[in-house]
Write an enzyme that holds these catalytic residues in place. Structure first.
Site, mmCIF file in Angstrom:
data_model
loop_
_atom_site.group_PDB
_atom_site.id
_atom_site.type_symbol
_atom_site.label_atom_id
_atom_site.label_comp_id
_atom_site.label_asym_id
_atom_site.label_seq_id
_atom_site.Cartn_x
_atom_site.Cartn_y
_atom_site.Cartn_z
ATOM 1 N N GLU A 85 -6.774 4.368 7.932
ATOM 2 C CA GLU A 85 -6.600 5.805 7.693
ATOM 3 C C GLU A 85 -7.876 6.420 7.123
ATOM 4 O O GLU A 85 -8.171 7.588 7.338
ATOM 5 C CB GLU A 85 -5.381 6.033 6.792
ATOM 6 C CG GLU A 85 -4.099 5.837 7.597
ATOM 7 C CD GLU A 85 -2.940 5.210 6.853
ATOM 8 O OE1 GLU A 85 -2.915 5.235 5.616
ATOM 9 O OE2 GLU A 85 -2.046 4.674 7.541
ATOM 10 N N ASN A 128 0.856 -1.184 0.000
ATOM 11 C CA ASN A 128 0.000 0.000 0.000
ATOM 12 C C ASN A 128 0.892 1.234 0.000
ATOM 13 O O ASN A 128 1.517 1.549 1.015
ATOM 14 C CB ASN A 128 -0.904 -0.044 1.248
ATOM 15 C CG ASN A 128 -1.794 1.176 1.366
ATOM 16 O OD1 ASN A 128 -1.848 2.011 0.460
ATOM 17 N ND2 ASN A 128 -2.496 1.282 2.483
ATOM 18 N N LYS A 157 -0.007 4.212 -0.157
ATOM 19 C CA LYS A 157 -0.684 5.354 0.498
ATOM 20 C C LYS A 157 -0.504 6.606 -0.362
ATOM 21 O O LYS A 157 -0.504 6.502 -1.577
ATOM 22 C CB LYS A 157 -0.176 5.526 1.935
ATOM 23 C CG LYS A 157 -0.265 4.203 2.712
ATOM 24 C CD LYS A 157 -0.061 4.336 4.189
ATOM 25 C CE LYS A 157 -0.172 2.962 4.838
ATOM 26 N NZ LYS A 157 -0.117 3.009 6.302
ATOM 27 N N GLU A 212 -5.106 -5.076 10.492
ATOM 28 C CA GLU A 212 -4.064 -4.067 10.681
ATOM 29 C C GLU A 212 -4.337 -3.298 11.976
ATOM 30 O O GLU A 212 -5.110 -2.327 11.972
ATOM 31 C CB GLU A 212 -4.063 -3.077 9.510
ATOM 32 C CG GLU A 212 -3.808 -3.725 8.166
ATOM 33 C CD GLU A 212 -3.273 -2.720 7.162
ATOM 34 O OE1 GLU A 212 -2.108 -2.874 6.766
ATOM 35 O OE2 GLU A 212 -3.978 -1.772 6.811
ATOM 36 N N GLY A 244 2.654 2.163 10.722
ATOM 37 C CA GLY A 244 3.575 3.289 10.570
ATOM 38 C C GLY A 244 4.316 3.663 11.845
ATOM 39 O O GLY A 244 4.940 4.720 11.914
ATOM 40 N N HIS A 260 -9.479 0.923 4.940
ATOM 41 C CA HIS A 260 -8.182 1.083 5.601
ATOM 42 C C HIS A 260 -8.370 1.976 6.833
ATOM 43 O O HIS A 260 -9.181 2.901 6.827
ATOM 44 C CB HIS A 260 -7.167 1.702 4.641
ATOM 45 C CG HIS A 260 -5.785 1.648 5.195
ATOM 46 N ND1 HIS A 260 -5.320 2.577 6.111
ATOM 47 C CD2 HIS A 260 -4.784 0.764 5.013
ATOM 48 C CE1 HIS A 260 -4.084 2.256 6.449
ATOM 49 N NE2 HIS A 260 -3.724 1.160 5.806
ATOM 50 N N SER A 268 3.746 -2.211 10.243
ATOM 51 C CA SER A 268 5.200 -2.219 10.450
ATOM 52 C C SER A 268 5.877 -3.524 10.030
ATOM 53 O O SER A 268 6.880 -3.930 10.637
ATOM 54 C CB SER A 268 5.531 -1.869 11.911
ATOM 55 O OG SER A 268 5.047 -0.576 12.223
HETATM 56 P P1 13P Z 1 3.177 0.240 7.596
HETATM 57 O O1 13P Z 1 3.687 -1.038 7.006
HETATM 58 O O2 13P Z 1 3.874 1.464 7.073
HETATM 59 O O3 13P Z 1 3.094 0.193 9.074
HETATM 60 O O4 13P Z 1 1.656 0.409 7.066
HETATM 61 C C1 13P Z 1 0.793 -0.666 7.150
HETATM 62 C C2 13P Z 1 -0.424 -0.331 6.396
HETATM 63 O O5 13P Z 1 -1.202 0.528 6.796
HETATM 64 C C3 13P Z 1 -0.665 -1.032 5.128
HETATM 65 O O6 13P Z 1 -1.956 -0.793 4.661
#
Ligand code: 13P
Length: 255
Positions: A96, A10, A12, A166, A172, A94, A212
């Site tokens: 976010e 992803n 983002k 997740e 992150g 997601h 992560s």
């Molecule tokens: P990270 O791997 O940067 O922690 O992000 C995970 C994520 O949100 C994938 O959709």
């Protein structure tokens, strides 16, 4: 192991045209080692990456879609537009989108349902916050996110859905869930499917872990029996994404 492992990247809200061109050269090196691989660039970079990845083992997927038909929805992407552009898979819900954009469980479910109606595959993201974990609400939160979708789908829909667990506290942050923490949740999710949908779906549905994940921590997570792959954020923008795919494939082959 009957479930095909699956890794998603992803991107983002990251990337420039130059980065996408360079990263495509890295992604093209991903070989078919029994792992399905998809990446989700921004909508702006999607068609460029699709053309660069043509003939490769990596599918280009979407990060989000809107549940309405095409029309006056400034800034949104109707599923029909994804289909027309040759996109076959989209992330939905997601964290976010849920937390920052205020997407409710019902809205995420509605989007997923619309995507399925249009013949798209869905990677349905769920996960609890740290406060929810500390309040012993892990199962309650994840089950409620899934339940919103279960209420408006039928059993057959689940073969076109991958669940991405997740935990928000791990996204992150560099704080990866321990293999035991992740396995515990994945196992509960499978139990929920067995009770609420069917034993067949519980056995067959693929559940990715995300948060992560990197080339160093993915081997142990890969060896957990209910973890079928990863949804990778930051590390999917780096060459180590290749290592993650390879390590998952090699580990699952031995199980
Ligand atoms: P990270 O791997 O940067 O922690 O992000 C995970 C994520 O949100 C994938 O959709």
């Amino acid at each position: 192991m009957s479930r095909t492992p699956v890794v998603g990247g992803n991107f983002k809200c990251n990337g420039t045209v130059k980065f996408i061109q360079e990263h495509a050269e890295v992604l093209k090196k991903i070989e078919n080692n029994g792992v399905e691989v998809f990446v989700c660039p921004t909508a702006l970079h999607s068609s460029l990456l699709q053309s660069l990845m043509a003939g490769s083992h990596v599918e280009v997927a979407a990060q989000n879609m809107y549940f309405q038909k095409p029309g006056a929805w400034t800034g949104e992407l109707a599923g029909e537009l994804l289909v027309d552009a040759g996109i076959k898979t989209t992330l939905i819900g997601h964290s976010e989108r849920r937390r920052i954009m205020g997407e409710s469980n019902e809205e995420s479910a509605k989007k997923a349902k619309r995507a399925l109606e249009l013949g798209l595959k869905v990677v349905f993201c769920i996960g609890e916050t740290l406060a929810e974990r500390e309040a012993n609400q892990v199962d309650a939160v994840n089950f409620a996110q899934l339940e919103a979708l279960r209420l408006i789908t039928v059993e057959a829909d689940w073969k076109n859905i991958v669940v991405a667990y997740e935990p928000v506290w791990s996204i992150g942050t560099g704080v990866v869930a321990s293999p035991a923490q992740a396995q515990t949740v994945h196992e509960s999710l499978r139990k929920w499917f067995a009770e609420k949908v069917s034993a067949k779906v519980a056995q067959e549905i693929r559940i990715q872990y995300g948060g992560s994940v990197n080339a160093k921590n993915c081997a142990e997570l890969s060896s957990c029996k209910d973890i079928d792959g990863f949804l990778v954020g930051g590390a999917s923008l780096k060459p180590e994404f290749l290592d993650i795919v390879k390590i998952l494939g090699d580990t699952k082959k031995k199980m």
